[in-house]
Design a protein around this motif. Sequence first.
Motif, PDB file in Angstrom:
ATOM      1  N   HIS A   1      -0.232 122.179  39.016  1.00 33.51           N
ATOM      2  CA  HIS A   1       0.778 121.310  39.643  1.00 33.51           C
ATOM      3  C   HIS A   1       1.912 120.936  38.679  1.00 33.51           C
ATOM      4  O   HIS A   1       2.711 120.051  39.001  1.00 33.51           O
ATOM      5  CB  HIS A   1       0.125 120.011  40.137  1.00 33.51           C
TER       6      HIS A   1
ATOM      7  N   ARG B   1     -14.713 119.106  50.975  1.00 38.68           N
ATOM      8  CA  ARG B   1     -13.342 118.843  51.455  1.00 38.68           C
ATOM      9  C   ARG B   1     -13.376 118.091  52.790  1.00 38.68           C
ATOM     10  O   ARG B   1     -12.527 117.232  53.037  1.00 38.68           O
ATOM     11  CB  ARG B   1     -12.544 120.150  51.598  1.00 38.68           C
TER      12      ARG B   1
ATOM     13  N   ASP C   1     -10.779 123.400  45.815  1.00 36.38           N
ATOM     14  CA  ASP C   1     -10.275 123.919  47.088  1.00 36.38           C
ATOM     15  C   ASP C   1     -10.734 125.345  47.382  1.00 36.38           C
ATOM     16  O   ASP C   1     -10.406 125.896  48.429  1.00 36.38           O
ATOM     17  CB  ASP C   1      -8.746 123.813  47.146  1.00 36.38           C
TER      18      ASP C   1
HETATM   19 MG    MG Z   1      -6.158 120.299  45.144  1.00 38.23          MG
END
Ligand code: MG
Length: 140
Positions: A54, A87, A120
């Motif tokens: 990120h 998740r 993820d």
């Molecule tokens: Mg993530």
Amino acid sequence: MAIQRTFSIIKPDATKRNLTGAITKMLEDGGLRVVASKRIHMTKEQAEGFYAVHKERPFFGELVEFMMSEPVVVQVLEGEDAVARNREIMGATNPEEAAPGTIRKEYALSIGENSVHGSDSLENAEIEIKFFFNDDEIVG
Ligand code: MG
Ligand code: DAT
């Protein structure tokens, strides 16, 4: 479906509010088993390295500062379809979009201070587990 391992973090906003047990219970009630767990205070290097994917995002600096702001609890979770299951139990990144009964709906304060991290993908789960745990710290 198969038994998988995934990586979880109980984030600073949650440890600060003494929610480690409550969040772990939601993970366990959702069918996941904690096979490794430790409380750490992330260094800048760890926070930047962990979230390197990120680094071009506008919120990167804020994210790194947040993850270093209080202790976190890093965990390895095991169970049927553990990556997707975790998740689901976590809920959407933005708590305003998270489904009822999810950790983020229940506890997250904002899109940034959203109480938990979860891998993820299975590939990222393996990378993230290795980032924080040695093999002998995981007891299945
Ligand atoms: Mg993530
Ligand atoms: P997730 O944690 O659901 O996998 P992500 O990988 O897209 O979400 O982002 C990682 C973390 O970065 C997220 O948990 C909180 C922070 N973040 C994401 N989008 C943000 C935004 N628009 N503003 C502030 N923080 C954000």
